[in-house]
Design a protein around this motif. Structure first.
Motif, PDB file in Angstrom:
ATOM      1  N   SER A 229       0.797  -1.129   0.034  1.00 52.83           N
ATOM      2  CA  SER A 229       0.055   0.069   0.094  1.00 52.83           C
ATOM      3  C   SER A 229       1.038   1.060   0.177  1.00 52.83           C
ATOM      4  O   SER A 229       0.309   2.530  -0.129  1.00 52.83           O
ATOM      5  CB  SER A 229      -0.882   0.035   1.264  1.00 52.83           C
ATOM      6  N   CYS A 230       2.034   1.230  -0.108  1.00 50.50           N
ATOM      7  CA  CYS A 230       3.081   2.081   0.031  1.00 50.50           C
ATOM      8  C   CYS A 230       3.530   2.724  -1.572  1.00 50.50           C
ATOM      9  O   CYS A 230       3.815   1.977  -2.331  1.00 50.50           O
ATOM     10  CB  CYS A 230       4.383   1.799   0.571  1.00 50.50           C
TER      11      CYS A 230
ATOM     12  N   ILE B  19       6.270  -4.166  -3.290  1.00 48.32           N
ATOM     13  CA  ILE B  19       6.629  -5.512  -3.056  1.00 48.32           C
ATOM     14  C   ILE B  19       6.176  -6.296  -4.388  1.00 48.32           C
ATOM     15  O   ILE B  19       6.858  -7.144  -4.935  1.00 48.32           O
ATOM     16  CB  ILE B  19       5.560  -6.106  -2.196  1.00 48.32           C
ATOM     17  N   THR B  20       5.162  -5.856  -5.135  1.00 43.90           N
ATOM     18  CA  THR B  20       4.696  -6.678  -6.358  1.00 43.90           C
ATOM     19  C   THR B  20       5.840  -6.200  -7.506  1.00 43.90           C
ATOM     20  O   THR B  20       6.268  -7.337  -8.045  1.00 43.90           O
ATOM     21  CB  THR B  20       3.342  -5.912  -7.025  1.00 43.90           C
ATOM     22  N   LEU B  21       6.468  -5.083  -7.588  1.00 44.55           N
ATOM     23  CA  LEU B  21       7.589  -4.877  -8.242  1.00 44.55           C
ATOM     24  C   LEU B  21       8.703  -5.706  -8.000  1.00 44.55           C
ATOM     25  O   LEU B  21       9.399  -6.316  -8.915  1.00 44.55           O
ATOM     26  CB  LEU B  21       7.919  -3.458  -8.121  1.00 44.55           C
ATOM     27  N   ALA B  22       9.126  -5.868  -6.768  1.00 45.51           N
ATOM     28  CA  ALA B  22      10.199  -6.411  -6.352  1.00 45.51           C
ATOM     29  C   ALA B  22       9.906  -7.795  -6.543  1.00 45.51           C
ATOM     30  O   ALA B  22      10.953  -8.750  -7.015  1.00 45.51           O
ATOM     31  CB  ALA B  22      10.669  -6.197  -4.800  1.00 45.51           C
ATOM     32  N   MET B  23       8.854  -8.507  -6.463  1.00 44.57           N
ATOM     33  CA  MET B  23       8.493 -10.009  -6.794  1.00 44.57           C
ATOM     34  C   MET B  23       8.593 -10.288  -8.056  1.00 44.57           C
ATOM     35  O   MET B  23       9.332 -11.411  -8.491  1.00 44.57           O
ATOM     36  CB  MET B  23       7.120 -10.487  -6.027  1.00 44.57           C
ATOM     37  N   ARG B  24       8.258  -9.389  -9.082  1.00 45.05           N
ATOM     38  CA  ARG B  24       8.264  -9.559 -10.531  1.00 45.05           C
ATOM     39  C   ARG B  24       9.816  -9.779 -10.921  1.00 45.05           C
ATOM     40  O   ARG B  24      10.282 -10.491 -11.720  1.00 45.05           O
ATOM     41  CB  ARG B  24       7.574  -8.485 -11.091  1.00 45.05           C
TER      42      ARG B  24
END
Length: 126
Positions: A64-65, A71-76
């Motif tokens: 939510s930040c 986190i979605t970006l880092a996971m991808r």
């Protein structure tokens, strides 16, 4: 008895995996139940997928930040690096920001396609 002298040692063979592509597109839905689960209960789906990828179960709750969910970006990016997928950071940013559930579904499909064990529900006995 004659002995044979080795003049040249064999050289190490280094094989580099060729860059790969995602096994499915961002909007491809091969499992209707998982796609519905990701849309209707997105935080749960993202947390389970992160756990199956080897990350902390609650990590996606920090998404939510900011404008682009970090986190979605880092996971991808992590998944692209792990599976040597040739894609651009710009695509990761766009998919993370505007296609969250679809992005997480794509990552889950990728783990399945690469033989990574995934489970939507943890059945522990004993």
């Amino acid at each position: 008895m004659a002995s044979k002298m080795v003049v040249q040692q064999p050289k190490a063979v280094i094989m580099e995996a060729a860059p790969d592509q995602w096994n499915s597109s961002i909007c491809e839905c091969d499992n209707f139940h998982e796609c519905c689960f990701s849309v209707w209960c997105f935080p749960c789906f993202a947390c389970i997928t992160a756990r199956d990828h080897g990350e902390c179960l609650c990590l996606p709750l920090l998404d939510s930040c900011g404008c682009v969910p970090p986190i979605t970006l880092a996971m991808r990016v992590s998944m692209r690096k792990r599976y040597n997928i040739d894609d651009a950071m710009c695509n990761d940013c766009v998919y993370a920001a505007y296609c969250g559930p679809c992005s997480w579904c794509q990552m889950r499909r990728e783990m399945k396609a690469r033989g990574h064990p995934v489970s939507l529900f943890c059945n522990k006995t004993g």
